[in-house]
Every structure is written in C-alpha cells, then in structure tokens.
Design an enzyme around this catalytic site. Structure first.
Site: not given
Ligand code: PAF
Length: 295
Positions: A33, A35, A39, A151, A178
């Site tokens: 969660g 996010l 994600h 990651k 990212v």
C-alpha cells in the site's frame, strides 16, 4: 494511457475467487500500500499484459522485525484505490491480518541461498515473511504473471527462486525503479523523510551511479568499484552505511566483476533514522538474458 476506473475492493478469499471467475489472463501486483508512481508503473505493465489486474494491499507483519516500523508504516486505502484505479487495476485485494494468518496458522517459507546475505543478514526473518506472504498471494490469486519492482532487487531474486523451486505456475516480472528528478528511488518509506531529507537521500543513487561510471571506464576490481561509491557517500554525514556492494545474480560478491547483465551494485543505509535501499545494473546497456530478468 489507461482509462481510470475504480477498482472493486475485496477483502476475503471467497470474494476474490468470485471476482476472478472468468478473469482471463490475470496479472497480480503485490504491494504493502501507500502506492506511488513506482507502483503505478507495475500496475500499468500488468494492465498492458492482462485481462484482469489485481493489486494486493497488505502490510505483512511477518516481514517486519521486532524493532522495525510495522505500527507506523504509512497507510491510506482511499488514496491507494485512486492510484490503483488510475493505473488500470480492476480489483484491490485488502485482506486483514486475521484473514492471512488466522489462529493456528503455522507455515513459514524459507528460501535459501539468495535470501541469506545483505538484507537477509541485516533483517533476520525478513525474507521468510516476504516469501510466505508472496506464496500465499500467488495461491489466492493464481495469476499468470506477478509484477515486482527492481528497487527491491534481492526480494525479486528470492521470489524468482521460490517460484522456480516450488513450481509455482506464475511468471515473475521485474519492473525498473522509478526515481525522483534528484535520482532518489521512489519508496513508501520516503514519506518518513522531510523534503530536505529526500534531497539529501539522493546521495545513495549518486553513489550507485559513480560505481556504474567506474565500471564503464573499465574498472573490474570490486574493491575499487566500491570505493568509487564510498567516496560519494563520504560527502554526506547523515549516511550510516549498512552495505555498498557489487553482486552477481546469485547475490554473491566476487573479487572481480564480469561483463554480465545481472551484475548489480546495491546499497543500504540509514539516513535521518530511515533505512533506505537502492541498486543499479553495473552495465545498463547490456541486454537482459533471454526469458527476461532471470536470477
Ligand atoms: O515489496 C513489497 O511491497 C512487499 O515486500 C511485498 C512483495 C508486497 C510482500 O509483502
């Protein structure tokens, strides 16, 4: 671009099973969660490759150590529904702890080898918790593909090993990290940092890039490659380093590195009281092995 939708919220295995009947090719994005854009990239990739996209949101207590941040881990389900929907999710599976680990629950999954060094030695039991919950989610959802961020590079290796060893019929897909414009890898834990802290935490990615640059100049000696990164970290007094290392796909360090697409530089450090990790491929331009990202 995917049309935004509001994902259906399901909380039990029964609801999930009903919602997935005739789901076609299913893509699963397991998350804890809170996010973020990282994600969203996983969900968009799943959307492009699946008929039904399931995002799981479950802050898994079994992967937190006794002195870690379970109780203060950031949570915001309303926002998660928005981010998941905008990225193309159909279902958001949000089980309670009692659904995942009901009274009498007694099974633990331990993956050997790749789970042992680095995060495995700094966070005892962490990868058992990850492997256990990921296997449960794969069992509950039965996806064709499951998507994980690069990651958490070692986590990805652990999940691939488990899926191979236990013949789980799902393809594991790794999706590139990212980053903020500063280079800082996106992570839900960045929310613990102030804006200034986030700027300063970008030193970790600069250190990784310095190692990459040394490799591209032809350096093959692991100690000297590490030193290129350590020199960058030395300029930031807030860095309390856990490890900066160059490993192969087996997560083991060698004295000299080979030109291999799986060779990766990994860093873990505590900054402003927050444990951060990041990694980069040593040779980003080398094509990945056939079958994708296999470790
Ligand atoms: O990467 C994460 O967010 C978690 O470790 C995962 C894979 C969702 C398992 O809880």
């Amino acid at each position: 671009m995917t049309a935004p939708r509001t994902p259906s919220l399901v909380t039990t295995p029964e609801e999930l099973r009903a919602a997935l009947a005739d789901g076609g090719r299913v893509g699963l994005v397991p998350t804890m969660g809170y996010l973020h854009e990282g994600h969203a990239r996983l969900i968009e990739r799943a959307r492009a490759e699946s008929d039904t996209v399931v995002v799981s949101v479950f802050v898994n207590p079994r992967q937190f150590g006794p002195r870690e941040d379970l109780s203060r881990y950031p949570r915001d389900l309303t926002r998660d529904l928005g981010v998941a929907g905008a990225a193309g999710a159909d279902l958001l599976f949000h089980p309670g702890v009692e659904v995942m680990y009901p009274p009498g629950y007694a099974t633990n999954v331990t993956v050997g080898g790749v789970s042992e060094p680095l995060e495995g030695s700094s966070r005892p039991g962490h990868f058992d918790g990850v492997a256990t919950v990921v296997l449960k989610l794969l069992g509950l959802v039965g996806p064709d593909r499951a998507y994980f961020g690069e990651k958490d590079w070692q986590q990805l290796a652990v999940v691939r090993r488990m899926v191979r060893d236990l013949n789980v019929p799902a393809q594991i897909v790794g999706v590139p990290t990212v980053r903020e414009a500063s280079g800082l890898a996106l992570s839900s834990r960045n929310s613990y940092l102030t804006p200034e802290g986030q700027e300063r935490a970008a030193v970790l990615s600069r250190a990784l890039r310095a190692v990459q640059a040394a490799a591209s100049r032809g350096e093959r000696d692991t100690a000297r490659l590490r030193q290129a990164g350590l020199d960058v970290l030395a300029g930031e007094p807030e860095v309390s380093l856990d490890y900066l290392t160059v490993v192969g796909g087996d997560m083991a360090e060698r004295e000299r590195v080979e030109n291999d697409p799986m060779t990766r530089v990994l860093v873990a450090a505590r900054m402003f009281g927050v444990r951060l990790i990041d990694n980069l491929p040593l040779w980003p331009d080398l094509p990945r092995q056939a079958g994708g990202e296999g470790t």
